[in-house]
Motif scaffolding. Structure first.
Motif, PDB file in Angstrom:
ATOM      1  N   VAL A 107       0.836  -1.191   0.000  1.00 34.47           N
ATOM      2  CA  VAL A 107       0.000   0.000   0.000  1.00 34.47           C
ATOM      3  C   VAL A 107       0.879   1.253   0.000  1.00 34.47           C
ATOM      4  CG1 VAL A 107      -1.659   1.322   1.360  1.00 34.47           C
ATOM      5  CG2 VAL A 107      -1.911  -1.146   1.140  1.00 34.47           C
ATOM      6  N   ARG A 108       1.959   1.206   0.769  1.00 38.23           N
ATOM      7  CA  ARG A 108       2.792   2.382   0.918  1.00 38.23           C
ATOM      8  C   ARG A 108       3.869   2.517  -0.150  1.00 38.23           C
ATOM      9  NH1 ARG A 108       2.211   4.844   5.872  1.00 38.23           N
ATOM     10  NH2 ARG A 108      -0.004   4.800   6.320  1.00 38.23           N
ATOM     11  N   CYS A 109       4.147   1.459  -0.872  1.00 35.67           N
ATOM     12  CA  CYS A 109       5.252   1.509  -1.832  1.00 35.67           C
ATOM     13  C   CYS A 109       5.031   2.613  -2.853  1.00 35.67           C
ATOM     14  CB  CYS A 109       5.398   0.181  -2.561  1.00 35.67           C
ATOM     15  SG  CYS A 109       6.675   0.274  -3.832  1.00 35.67           S
ATOM     16  N   PRO A 110       5.957   3.565  -2.959  1.00 33.81           N
ATOM     17  CA  PRO A 110       5.769   4.679  -3.889  1.00 33.81           C
ATOM     18  C   PRO A 110       5.835   4.249  -5.352  1.00 33.81           C
ATOM     19  CG  PRO A 110       7.932   4.805  -2.864  1.00 33.81           C
ATOM     20  CD  PRO A 110       7.190   3.697  -2.180  1.00 33.81           C
TER      21      PRO A 110
ATOM     22  N   PRO C 210      -1.187  10.322   3.481  1.00 31.55           N
ATOM     23  CA  PRO C 210      -1.358   9.591   4.730  1.00 31.55           C
ATOM     24  C   PRO C 210      -0.002   9.342   5.400  1.00 31.55           C
ATOM     25  CG  PRO C 210      -1.468   8.103   2.871  1.00 31.55           C
ATOM     26  CD  PRO C 210      -1.262   9.473   2.301  1.00 31.55           C
ATOM     27  N   GLY C 211      -0.015   9.234   6.680  1.00 30.12           N
ATOM     28  CA  GLY C 211       1.165   8.720   7.365  1.00 30.12           C
ATOM     29  C   GLY C 211       2.013   9.733   8.081  1.00 30.12           C
ATOM     30  N   TYR C 212       2.109  10.969   7.535  1.00 29.12           N
ATOM     31  CA  TYR C 212       3.094  11.873   8.125  1.00 29.12           C
ATOM     32  C   TYR C 212       2.522  12.803   9.191  1.00 29.12           C
ATOM     33  CZ  TYR C 212       6.299  10.223   4.489  1.00 29.12           C
ATOM     34  OH  TYR C 212       7.082   9.453   3.689  1.00 29.12           O
ATOM     35  N   ARG C 319      19.705   7.685   4.766  1.00 27.30           N
ATOM     36  CA  ARG C 319      19.150   7.368   3.457  1.00 27.30           C
ATOM     37  C   ARG C 319      17.993   6.401   3.618  1.00 27.30           C
ATOM     38  NH1 ARG C 319      17.916   4.023  -0.214  1.00 27.30           N
ATOM     39  NH2 ARG C 319      17.663   4.822  -2.327  1.00 27.30           N
ATOM     40  N   GLY C 320      16.822   6.918   3.448  1.00 29.42           N
ATOM     41  CA  GLY C 320      15.640   6.081   3.557  1.00 29.42           C
ATOM     42  C   GLY C 320      14.413   6.953   3.527  1.00 29.42           C
ATOM     43  N   LYS C 321      13.330   6.393   3.010  1.00 29.36           N
ATOM     44  CA  LYS C 321      12.091   7.168   2.951  1.00 29.36           C
ATOM     45  C   LYS C 321      11.232   6.743   4.124  1.00 29.36           C
ATOM     46  CE  LYS C 321       8.424   8.460  -0.230  1.00 29.36           C
ATOM     47  NZ  LYS C 321       8.480   9.185  -1.472  1.00 29.36           N
ATOM     48  N   PRO C 322      10.962   7.655   5.045  1.00 34.58           N
ATOM     49  CA  PRO C 322      10.145   7.278   6.192  1.00 34.58           C
ATOM     50  C   PRO C 322       8.756   6.861   5.743  1.00 34.58           C
ATOM     51  CG  PRO C 322      11.227   9.372   6.564  1.00 34.58           C
ATOM     52  CD  PRO C 322      11.407   9.043   5.127  1.00 34.58           C
ATOM     53  N   ASP C 323       8.174   5.919   6.500  1.00 33.78           N
ATOM     54  CA  ASP C 323       6.817   5.528   6.153  1.00 33.78           C
ATOM     55  C   ASP C 323       5.804   6.366   6.889  1.00 33.78           C
ATOM     56  OD1 ASP C 323       4.754   3.764   5.020  1.00 33.78           O
ATOM     57  OD2 ASP C 323       4.370   3.429   7.144  1.00 33.78           O
ATOM     58  N   HIS C 324       6.048   6.560   8.179  1.00 31.61           N
ATOM     59  CA  HIS C 324       5.050   7.334   8.914  1.00 31.61           C
ATOM     60  C   HIS C 324       5.661   8.058  10.099  1.00 31.61           C
ATOM     61  CE1 HIS C 324       5.064   3.175  10.390  1.00 31.61           C
ATOM     62  NE2 HIS C 324       4.759   3.652  11.575  1.00 31.61           N
TER      63      HIS C 324
END
Lengths: 202, 654, 421
Positions: A107-110, C210-212, C319-324
């Motif tokens: 669901v979250r995968c960009p 969503p999420g942030y 280096r990483g994309k936060p999820d929430h």
């Protein structure tokens, strides 16, 4: 004129300091990437397997994953990297069986990578060579005997009743068993043993 | 006659300042003192117009010169005008101290009176310009510039190295866009160039000034001619270089290690026979331009779609177009974030060891070929070319622009512009835009005679010992040595006065801002201050008329209050302030002298911020030597975005 | 050919293209929907790559007397002969008629007459109505008659009729009669020979993401909002405070918060990496700890010093994309995998700042739809439609590129109207 001959060392982009890799190596000897990339290419050919290509390793799946929150060695992003690099050791790794298939990562995968599906495909590859945890086998056997992966207990049924949930009914155990027998799977399931041994991971 | 017009700003300023006292105190200094309610409105302007004759000297005590000056200029033609921003720099910033603020206003108006006594009419120049532009080409931006100028009806010479043809243009601009777009663009431009004078060769000496540069052109076959040009556009284009890591990647040692571009041209349209593996090793240490990134993505996508197995080892992927990255991945390119640490060659191929940062482990892959993406730099000759033209280059050998934010093509020398890759590597559309920018600027130079008006430096040949310090200091090449004399080139002058502070013998004086003028003004401030405020300490703020003055005005708009004993003296540029003025400020009794300049590297005249810091540090050393407190002299930058600077930097006591 | 050009949007690109066209002798109508010019830059305070004011403008020829650039309030923008500035004005329609355009404009009232106002600001002093100041995240109050930023051009205040009580105190105090509370909207049609869209971009609101925790936690901000806190002309005088007024000690920045993401905005906004770094450096100067979560740092080479300085000033890069982002005891906690250390991190900080993608303004309005391409951005020159565009209206970019594009378009328009065979 060959452009290579323009080589000169005068232009060095002097403004910049090199950035050091933060890589902390966990293995001394390097692991080879197979030149035919067989494992990766097999995954790509499976349904939804080609979504793997989109992965740019942002790590959002791992930070979204409820398992990764508890078990820090469970890292869907890293699993995808291994598939990308055709590292079949992943398929042999019992860890991937921990996935709940909750699909939070997907669901979250960009980039819309079907991560749970790719992990399932990896599991399938593992299955072929017997890389199945005992608990997973137990569940399969449970289908054979009860038509369900999870045994339904009396208290569970009572709770469902209280919550006003519909009846579960009775699974068609006989038909299932018959079908599995005809496929030869029933016999296989009885004899197969997990290469991991024991109770698996749960 | 010397006249003073005071404005109450809709009857508000006279609540903050005692206009009756002001009128009384300054009456003796001016022939006429008139108070108007709304000087900036029609009624006020009419009054001003009526009360003024053409040769009057005029002081305006109202809002900032930037506000009242605009409508005023449209109504009156008087040259000798000074503005005292009583609103932004007095009333609004000292709201709690009406008495002191009034005194400050009187002090500043006394200063204005002295300033008017010393004020000279600005010098006016008109110089003819040559309606012809030289484009030093070499790449596609040069072609575009020549083409557009030609279409505008400006005579152009396109000077290019010998042997330029479409194939070469393509080769040197391969990273700018995909090949088809490049070819189309090239062909379209070439068509428009049929009537443009093209010259193969190089150039020798360049003399002259904006509007008329004399350039010696040296042809390939030995012919030489001198031509006059109004403006010059440098569009020498790019060249590709191997990154530092190429050697470590065995480039030059192994035939299997090649640059990505040569690999592309070698493989042309061939499809991969089997799955031949190509490892693309991006230099981990050199950050890429986004055009290089896009080129890498286009190339690798192209190879992957033709069946090659492509592994790109990279650090940050930079591109203007995320979809290129997406397409490259979709086509099967494998991206490994990390570094190639070692390459060994044997009969199987190249064994490449890769540090994969995203797995925290080392990987080994056997590749058939290793491709190295090249870095895009300026052509080799750029430094030489810049030197001959007298323009600056940056650390990487690209031609530096005057102000990276808003002046995309203006080099450090007036009338010379840079276009395309000579400034930095650009995508095709950016390079085209850059060429158009240069054309626009060059066109504005050559289309009409150059007229300028301002106070200029006056050189006293008797005093001058031709040490050439001013020549080096002048950021605009507006002073030159001719027949052992320093001469002024008005076409290049920006009226900043940096030459004044550079001159060790004070042989250069600026019109209206001569030493005597400063001295008299400082004394007027000091004596008036003492008369009104007694022993209360005061400070001078020597503010440049650009950023610093804007910041001080903005302190008013933002209502940032500060001490009343701070007298802002406007200099055309902080670089004009010399130790003489600072020391004189201290001598007349100022407790502090603060030199306020533009932000570091942001001087409107290029070097004033840096020079004023030097001057202040030098003056502080002198003070230390003679046992005085060096802290009394400070330099700082002020910008309009930081109106609190005045509040912070001006000592509270002052 | 005629010589009238309508430029839509008075951000940096719009102003630049207008100045150039006026310099070239064309007649320009510069249309701005806000009360003051500057667009997005007006919100930013300091900008890269030069680390000076956002409101700095290239000096036009009319001004030139040794000046290369001017502060916005000194730019003569409202006083040039060839340049008509229309603020608080929206485009109602653009009709093509042969080679010409009929552009109809609607000006909403400012209630303050620009030709009468002397900017004494007495009206603001007497106004009793106070409402939260949207320019400063609603953390301070402004009056019903107000100036949104000190440097804003035109300098005259504007009345917000939604909060004005029509008590007429301002009218009474304004002795020059510059205030008219009964002012009406005006419409007019301009016949133009060319139209330039310089409609710019804005930050996409992360509340749809969503999420942030944006909107849930008041200490989750966007980079533009952080810029308002860092701006020394802003409400906090440049101090970075939490919503509850506490001094911020640590900040986590999430880059690509909603960009490079097929679920949100799939392109890269190009400028956010650099302005995030700029903010990180400004925060470090105040002693605030900064962690930046990124995927790829896309810094143009002319701004590379910002990256170097951020590294030197000990900004932590993950280096990483936060999820929430979860809210723990009132403070935001960022969940992210440090992909280079294979570690899942829970970063506690006083403030989380999202680099939200930049989305085109023009896409909001139907009037422009037919001139826009992918994602709502316009082409630099759409030949069949005869429309030009520059600045961020053609795609997100930084100030140097916007200015360069504006100049290029000015030349193209000039050549199309005035010559150039």
């Amino acid at each position: 004129m060959n452009i290579d001959s323009l080589n000169t060392s005068r232009f060095l982009r002097n403004d910049f300091k090199p950035r050091l890799a933060r890589c902390e190596l966990i293995a001394v000897t390097p692991t080879s990437i197979s030149s035919d990339l067989e494992f990766r290419n097999w995954i790509l050919k499976q349904p939804e397997g080609e979504t793997l290509l989109r992965c740019y390793q942002c790590g959002r799946c791992t930070s979204a994953c409820p398992i990764a929150e508890i078990d820090h060695s469970f890292n869907p992003r890293l699993f995808l990297e291994k598939v990308i690099l055709a590292d079949e050791s992943l398929a042999e790794n019992q860890l991937i069986w921990t996935c709940l298939t909750c699909e939070q990562c997907e669901v979250r995968c960009p980039e819309h990578v079907k991560i749970p599906q790719i992990l399932i495909l990896a599991k399938v590859r593992g299955l072929v060579s017997g890389n199945t945890p005992e608990t997973a086998l137990d569940r399969a056997r449970s289908i054979l005997s009860q038509g369900r992966t999870i045994q339904v207990s009396e208290p569970m049924l009572k709770t469902r009743d209280k919550m006003g949930l519909p009846s579960l009914g009775n699974p068609p155990v006989k038909q299932l068993a018959k079908a599995l027998k005809e496929l030869g799977l029933a016999e296989k399931l009885e004899n197969i043993k997990s290469i991991y041994g024991g109770d698996g991971d749960e | 006659m010397k006249k003073l017009f005071l404005c109450t700003c809709n009857g508000t300023l006279n609540k903050l300042l005692d206009f009756t006292k002001i009128g009384k105190e300054v009456k003796a200094l001016y022939d006429v003192v008139e108070v108007v309610d709304n000087l900036c409105l029609e009624e006020g302007l009419t009054k001003l117009e009526k009360g003024l004759s053409e040769d009057d000297r005029l002081a305006i005590g109202a809002c900032s010169s930037q506000i009242i000056g605009v409508p005023m200029k449209q109504r009156i033609k008087n040259d000798l005008v000074t503005f005292v921003p009583l609103r932004e720099q007095v009333g609004w910033v000292h709201v709690e101290e009406k008495e002191s603020a009034t005194n400050k206003a009187i002090v500043l108006l006394s200063d204005a009176s002295v300033q008017l006594d010393h004020m000279e009419s600005p010098t006016e120049f008109t110089e003819s310009v040559v309606d012809r532009v030289l484009v030093m080409g070499g790449g596609i931006a040069g072609l575009k510039a020549a083409s557009d100028l030609h279409r505008l009806g400006v005579e152009v010479t396109l000077l290019e190295p010998s042997g330029q043809n479409n194939e070469r243009y393509l080769q040197t601009s391969v990273f700018m866009s995909d090949t088809d777009t490049l070819i189309n663009e090239l062909q379209a431009i070439q068509k428009t160039l049929k009537k443009v004078e093209r010259f193969e060769g190089t150039f020798g000496e360049v003399t002259g000034q904006t509007g008329s540069y004399d350039v010696t052109l040296n042809g390939v076959n030995g012919n030489e001619k001198i031509r006059e040009y109004g403006a010059i556009i440098v569009a020498s284009g790019n060249q590709q270089y191997l990154p530092r890591s190429a050697k470590k990647m065995r480039h030059g040692k192994s035939e299997r290690v090649v640059t990505l571009d040569s690999l592309m041209s070698r493989l042309k349209k061939k499809r991969a026979k089997e799955s031949s593996t190509i490892l693309v090793a991006v230099d981990f240490d050199a950050p890429m331009f986004s055009v290089e990134g896009s080129h890498l993505l286009r190339s690798t996508r192209n190879l992957a779609t033709r069946g090659y197995t492509i592994i790109v080892v990279h650090s940050d992927i930079r591109t203007e177009d995320e979809n290129l990255y997406r397409e490259a991945r979709d086509s099967g390119v494998i991206f490994i974030r990390g570094k190639v640490t070692r390459i060994r060659e044997n009969e199987k191929g190249l064994t490449c060891r890769i540090e994969n940062t995203l797995e925290s482990m080392e990987r080994e892959v056997i590749a058939d070929l290793v491709a190295i993406p090249q870095m895009v730099g300026p052509v080799n000759e750029t430094a030489l070319l810049a030197d001959k033209l007298g323009v600056d280059c940056d650390n990487n050998g690209f031609i530096r622009t005057r102000y990276s934010k808003m002046k995309p093509v203006q080099t450090s020398r007036r009338g010379i512009f840079v276009a395309g890759g000579a400034k930095m590597p650009m995508s095709l559309s950016d390079a085209m835009a850059s060429a158009q920018n240069a054309v626009l600027e060059a066109f504005k130079v050559v289309r009409s005679p150059l007229t300028r008006s301002g106070w200029i430096p006056v050189i006293d040949d008797e005093q001058c010992d031709v040490c050439k310090a001013c020549l080096e200091a002048c950021p605009n090449d507006a002073l030159r040595l001719m027949d052992d004399r320093i001469v002024h080139v008005p076409a290049h002058c920006e009226f900043c006065g940096i030459c004044v502070s550079a001159c060790p013998t004070r042989a250069i004086e600026f019109q209206s801002h001569r030493k005597e003028s400063w001295f008299a003004r400082f004394e007027a401030v000091a004596t008036t201050h003492r008369r009104l405020e007694g022993k209360k300490p005061f400070s001078f703020v020597f503010a440049c008329s650009e950023c610093a003055n804007a910041s001080i005005d903005q302190a008013g708009f933002a209502g940032k209050q500060y001490g009343t004993g701070s007298y802002v003296i406007q200099f055309p540029c902080a670089g004009m302030v010399s130790p003489i003025e600072i020391l004189k400020g201290l001598v007349v009794g100022a407790e502090h002298v603060i030199v306020a300049h533009c932000p570091p590297g942001g001087c409107h005249h290029q070097t004033g911020d840096h020079l004023s810091e030097l001057v202040v540090s030098f003056t502080r050393d002198m003070l230390r030597e003679i046992g005085q407190d060096p802290e009394r002299v400070q330099a700082t930058y002020m910008i309009a975005a930081m109106p609190e600077k005045m509040q912070k930097e001006v000592p509270v006591r002052g | 050919m005629g010589d009238t050009v309508v430029v839509v949007g008075a951000g940096l690109a719009g102003i630049q293209v207008s100045h150039q066209l006026a310099d070239l002798g064309l007649k320009v109508h510069l249309v701005e929907k806000e009360a003051t010019v500057g667009g997005l830059s007006a919100h930013l305070g300091k900008v890269f790559p030069t680390d000076d004011c956002a409101l700095c403008l290239d000096a036009c020829e009319e001004l030139f007397s040794g000046h290369h650039r001017r502060c916005q309030y000194r730019s003569l923008l409202g006083n040039q002969k060839k340049l008509n500035l229309h603020t608080l004005t929206e485009i109602k329609s653009i009709k093509q008629d042969g080679g010409r355009f009929s552009v109809s404009l609607k000006t909403t009232p400012r209630y303050v007459m620009l030709d009468r106002c002397v900017v004494c600001l007495e009206c603001i002093n007497v106004c009793d109505v106070e409402v939260p100041d949207e320019m400063n995240l609603g953390r301070v109050m402004r009056k019903a008659i107000y100036r949104s930023i000190p440097q804003g051009v035109p300098l005259a205040p504007v009345i917000d009729m939604n909060s004005c009580t029509k008590c007429t105190k301002c009218v009474d105090v304004c002795k020059v009669g510059a205030i008219d509370l009964e002012q009406r909207s005006k419409t007019r049609t301009i016949k133009a020979d060319a139209v330039v869209l310089a409609t710019g971009v804005e930050e996409r609101s992360p509340s749809i993401l969503p999420g942030y925790a944006y909107g849930l936690c008041k200490d989750v901000l966007t980079q533009r909002e952080l810029a308002r806190l860092l701006d020394s002309t802003g409400a906090t005088n440049g101090k970075v405070l939490t919503a509850s007024g506490k001094q911020v000690e640590s900040v986590t920045m999430i880059l690509c918060a909603g960009s490079r993401d097929l679920n949100a905005i799939d392109y890269c906004s190009q400028a956010c990496c650099t302005y995030s770094l700029k903010h990180a450096i400004m925060l470090r100067e105040q002693g605030v700890g900064v962690t930046i979560c990124y995927m790829d740092l896309r810094v143009p080479l002319h701004s590379h010093s910002f990256l170097e300085r951020a590294r030197e000033s000990d900004v932590t890069f993950v280096r990483g994309k936060p999820d929430h982002v979860i809210v723990h005891e009132g403070s935001p906690v960022t969940i992210v995998e440090d992909t280079e250390a294979l570690k899942r991190l829970e970063i506690e900080s006083d403030l989380v700042v999202l680099a939200s993608p930049l989305v085109p303004h023009a896409a909001e309005k139907e009037v422009f739809n037919s001139f826009l391409g992918d994602y709502g951005f316009a082409a630099r020159h759409d030949a069949p439609k005869g429309i030009y565009a520059c600045g961020t209206a053609t795609g997100p970019t930084d100030i140097p590129a916007s200015v360069a594009e504006a100049n290029a378009v000015a030349l193209e328009v000039y050549m199309a109207l005035k010559g150039g065979a």
